[in-house]
Scaffold this motif. Structure first.
Motif, short mmCIF file in Angstrom:
data_model
loop_
_atom_site.label_atom_id
_atom_site.label_comp_id
_atom_site.label_asym_id
_atom_site.label_seq_id
_atom_site.Cartn_x
_atom_site.Cartn_y
_atom_site.Cartn_z
N THR A 175 0.90 -1.11 -0.14
CA THR A 175 0.01 0.09 -0.02
C THR A 175 1.06 1.52 0.02
OG1 THR A 175 -0.07 0.12 2.47
CG2 THR A 175 -1.81 -1.38 1.25
N GLN A 176 0.22 2.38 -0.04
CA GLN A 176 1.10 3.79 -0.27
C GLN A 176 1.65 3.76 1.35
OE1 GLN A 176 -0.49 8.00 -0.05
NE2 GLN A 176 0.48 7.78 -2.09
N PHE A 177 1.38 3.36 2.36
CA PHE A 177 1.84 3.14 3.70
C PHE A 177 2.99 2.25 3.75
CE2 PHE A 177 2.08 1.04 7.99
CZ PHE A 177 2.53 2.44 8.68
N GLY A 178 3.12 1.30 3.03
CA GLY A 178 4.00 0.32 2.86
C GLY A 178 5.02 0.98 1.91
N GLN A 179 4.74 1.35 0.94
CA GLN A 179 5.67 2.37 0.07
C GLN A 179 6.40 3.45 0.91
OE1 GLN A 179 3.52 3.45 -3.35
NE2 GLN A 179 3.31 1.27 -4.02
N ILE A 180 5.78 4.22 1.65
CA ILE A 180 6.34 5.11 2.52
C ILE A 180 7.47 4.51 3.59
CG2 ILE A 180 6.09 7.02 4.43
CD1 ILE A 180 3.34 7.50 2.99
N ILE A 181 7.09 3.49 4.08
CA ILE A 181 7.97 2.75 4.92
C ILE A 181 9.38 2.38 4.07
CG2 ILE A 181 8.68 0.67 6.35
CD1 ILE A 181 5.57 0.70 7.00
N ILE A 182 9.16 1.82 2.98
CA ILE A 182 10.27 1.40 2.27
C ILE A 182 10.94 2.82 1.62
CG2 ILE A 182 10.92 0.82 -0.24
CD1 ILE A 182 8.50 -1.17 -0.33
N MET A 183 10.55 3.97 1.49
CA MET A 183 11.09 5.20 1.17
C MET A 183 11.90 5.70 2.34
SD MET A 183 9.66 8.83 -0.18
CE MET A 183 8.75 9.11 1.39
N MET A 184 11.31 5.49 3.59
CA MET A 184 12.10 5.85 4.81
C MET A 184 13.27 5.00 4.96
SD MET A 184 10.75 8.57 5.49
CE MET A 184 11.47 8.95 7.11
N LEU A 185 13.20 3.68 4.79
CA LEU A 185 14.15 2.90 5.12
C LEU A 185 15.20 3.21 3.87
CD1 LEU A 185 12.47 -0.58 5.32
CD2 LEU A 185 13.34 0.63 7.04
N ILE A 186 14.99 3.36 3.03
CA ILE A 186 15.96 3.79 1.65
C ILE A 186 17.02 5.06 2.28
CG2 ILE A 186 16.48 4.76 -0.50
CD1 ILE A 186 13.90 3.08 -1.41
N GLN A 187 16.11 5.98 2.89
CA GLN A 187 16.71 7.20 3.22
C GLN A 187 17.58 7.05 4.48
OE1 GLN A 187 15.81 11.14 2.10
NE2 GLN A 187 17.86 10.35 2.35
N VAL A 188 17.04 6.23 5.32
CA VAL A 188 17.95 5.94 6.34
C VAL A 188 19.28 5.09 6.23
CG1 VAL A 188 18.29 4.80 8.75
CG2 VAL A 188 16.22 6.19 8.22
N GLY A 189 18.95 4.03 5.28
CA GLY A 189 20.26 3.42 4.84
C GLY A 189 21.09 4.01 3.93
N GLY A 190 20.49 4.92 2.86
CA GLY A 190 21.52 5.75 2.30
C GLY A 190 22.49 6.50 3.02
N LEU A 191 21.96 7.21 4.37
CA LEU A 191 23.01 8.11 4.89
C LEU A 191 23.46 7.48 5.96
CD1 LEU A 191 20.86 11.56 4.63
CD2 LEU A 191 22.89 10.85 3.36
N GLY A 192 22.82 6.37 6.48
CA GLY A 192 23.32 5.96 7.78
C GLY A 192 22.67 6.26 9.23
#
Length: 588
Positions: free
Chosen positions: A193-210
């Motif tokens: 869902t869009q909520f799940g996609q938002i979680i994926i986006m936040m994981l990407i952001q945190v993973g990208g920067l650390g």
């Protein structure tokens, strides 16, 4: 004896921490689970009760500071918090009295505020590394592992997916997002869902920067002081040349990331044409998601076909924007900061020359050797990759594009293997010769200190330069009147060797697990996973359970670095004050 106001002041930070933790957990429950309307209403009342308690605590802290001994800056800081808290209390009281038409704004603002307070409080407690008794690299690895597990649980919430998801698929998706890879075993568009996609986006952001970069960024603003050990621990993670500039570097990294992603999202928003048939909110989310995914070199897309979607593969503006974000994200933050120093130095001198008629003040080596190597290698790889793809695929994959379109698509195909993972066409349809070049580009990857993976451009450059220097009979590696340090050379060759070991073992095991799949497709998948690229020849969706676990492990090792794992596990030898006699080994 401690006075009552001082006791209350000492207890308030702990109170706010527990309130914000409870509030953040409640937000996840409200967003992730389905409830009957009456239960949902009770939870919402409890949620706003926590919010008002947090804001009241900040207000109370301000009034209690009049009777305590605090410095003027501390009083000013508390006054600012109290003023903002009172305004927010009035805002939420007024919002609760209006009709349900503004529920979205009310929920968004209250959820965001509690989440911000929670992350600030967490940062205050994790920002101090003086207690650290383990190797900082182990801490770095554990933070990634913890975020992956948290992301797995969040993706398994009922509201994260349309019809549920298995643990292994959630773990694979979370690992792929945190490790900014982009490989997917489920369809991101239709499963989440869009909520799940938002979680994926936040994981990407945190993973990208650390994680440590984010906690340090928030800790800097809200603690306002730090220890010498904190700076030493963070110096290696952010790539700062001087330990006393570590936290300035952290601030520059986070702010430059947010600025670039904002500009990228804005450009993508105006580049999406009406043929996509998106509502305004969908267009906005598409732009933000792909900007974050592109700059962090993740390769995730909210569309099943990615950029190979019928309405996107001929939209060359979007391809150029995303390719630019990929290149910027793959250069490395140390290169950003170095180029910023050069531009600042150059523009300052030009302004002085124009207004004050002053001479140009030359500062030697403003651009360091690392920046030159990274920019040079990146440029050469992109140009060569573009030319090779253009020539090899001119009458094949590129045949459906026009002259300019062929060049843009070839350019995009050259950029995306550099740990990005976006596809403007089906990579399984490429010629074998092109696939071999793509595998090489994936293996090299992005630059050190960036959001990308691979062995890194500087490692590849040192290896190539060493070949030429050995051919000339030199006993050291030199470039632009500088000698490359021995430790850099040893690390480069260690990274080369370890990457080949992981890829070799991964390929061996996967050929055993996937006997029905072509060897080239398996090698492509393993290299893509290790270099955190995310490209595939179409076999990811059909992987067995054992292969999924193997790819998860390879993605994790590719992101945290096999060398970092070994450095963290082995006891470090102190400086040796002796040398054994030198002995030559026959190698050729």
């Amino acid at each position: 004896m401690t006075r009552f106001p001082e006791k209350v002041l000492e207890a308030l930070p702990t109170t706010v921490f527990y309130l914000s933790s409870l509030g953040f957990l409640l937000i996840l429950i409200l967003l992730g689970f389905n409830f009957p309307s009456n239960v949902f209403h009770v939870l919402k009342i409890f949620h706003f009760g926590i919010l008002f308690s947090i804001l009241s605590s900040y207000t109370l802290r301000f009034f209690l500071t009049f009777r305590t001994k605090l410095t003027k800056p501390e009083r000013t800081w508390n006054a600012l918090f109290a003023f903002i808290s009172i305004l927010l209390i009035l805002f939420f009281v007024l919002m609760l009295r209006v009709n349900n038409e503004r529920d979205l704004l009310l929920n968004l603002s209250s959820y965001s505020l509690i989440s911000l307070v929670f992350f600030v409080e967490i940062s205050k407690r994790t920002f101090n590394y003086d207690w650290l008794s383990i190797n900082p690299r182990i801490l770095f690895i554990l933070t990634f592992f913890g975020i992956i597990l948290l992301g797995t649980l969040l993706l398994m919430l009922p509201k994260s997916t349309v019809n549920g998801i298995s643990f292994i698929d959630a773990l694979f998706t979370s690992t792929s997002a945190v490790c900014v890879t982009g490989l997917a075993v489920v369809d991101t568009q239709y499963v989440f869902t869009q909520f799940g996609q938002i979680i994926i986006m936040m994981l990407i952001q945190v993973g990208g920067l650390g994680v440590m970069t984010f906690t340090s960024f928030l800790g800097i603003f809200f603690i306002k002081r730090t220890s010498f050990r904190n700076q030493i621990v963070m110096q290696d993670f952010v790539g700062s040349e001087r330990y006393n500039e570590v936290f300035k570097t952290v601030i520059k990294i986070v702010l430059s990331t947010l600025l670039i992603e904002f500009i990228g999202a804005l450009l993508l928003f105006v580049s999406v044409d009406n043929t996509m048939d998106m509502r305004l909110s969908e267009r906005f989310f598409f732009s933000v998601f792909h900007s974050v995914s592109a700059f962090c070199n993740a390769g995730f897309s909210t569309l099943s076909m990615g950029l190979a979607h019928e309405q996107l593969k001929f939209n060359y503006a979007i391809q150029l924007i995303i390719a630019s974000l990929l290149v910027l994200g793959g250069l490395g933050f140390s290169v950003f900061i170095n180029l910023y120093k050069y531009l600042k130095h150059y523009l300052t001198n030009k302004i002085r020359q124009f207004f004050l008629k002053d001479n140009f003040h030359h500062l030697p080596w403003v651009i360091n050797i690392n920046t030159i190597i990274v920019v040079l290698t990146t440029t050469v790889l992109i140009v060569l990759g573009t030319v090779i793809v253009y020539i090899f695929e001119y009458n094949y994959i590129l045949s459906e594009h026009t002259g300019f379109g062929k060049l843009v698509t070839a350019f995009f195909a050259s950029v995306t293997p550099r740990t990005a993972g976006f596809n403007a066409f089906n990579f399984g349809e490429l010629q074998t010769s092109t696939l071999l070049i793509i595998i090489l580009l994936m293996w090299i990857g992005a630059s050190p200190g960036s959001t990308g993976g691979g062995i890194k451009t500087s490692t590849f450059f040192i290896a190539v330069l060493n070949v030429f220097n050995l051919s000339k009979g030199k006993d050291r590696i030199e470039f632009m009147r500088r000698k490359i340090s021995n430790i850099s050379v040893r690390r480069a060759y260690a990274l080369l060797f370890l990457s080949l070991v992981v890829i070799g073992i991964g390929t061996l095991l996967m050929t055993f697990f996937e006997k029905d799949k072509p060897l080239l497709a398996i090698v492509f998948e393993v290299v893509s996973a290790y270099s955190t690229v995310g490209l595939s020849m179409g076999i990811t969706f059909t992987l067995s359970l054992a292969s999924k676990m193997l790819i998860i492990a390879i993605m994790f090792l590719g992101r945290v670095g096999m060398l970092s794992v070994l450095i963290g596990l082995f006891t470090q030898v102190r400086t040796l004050n002796y040398q054994y006699p030198k002995e030559e080994i026959i190698v050729m």
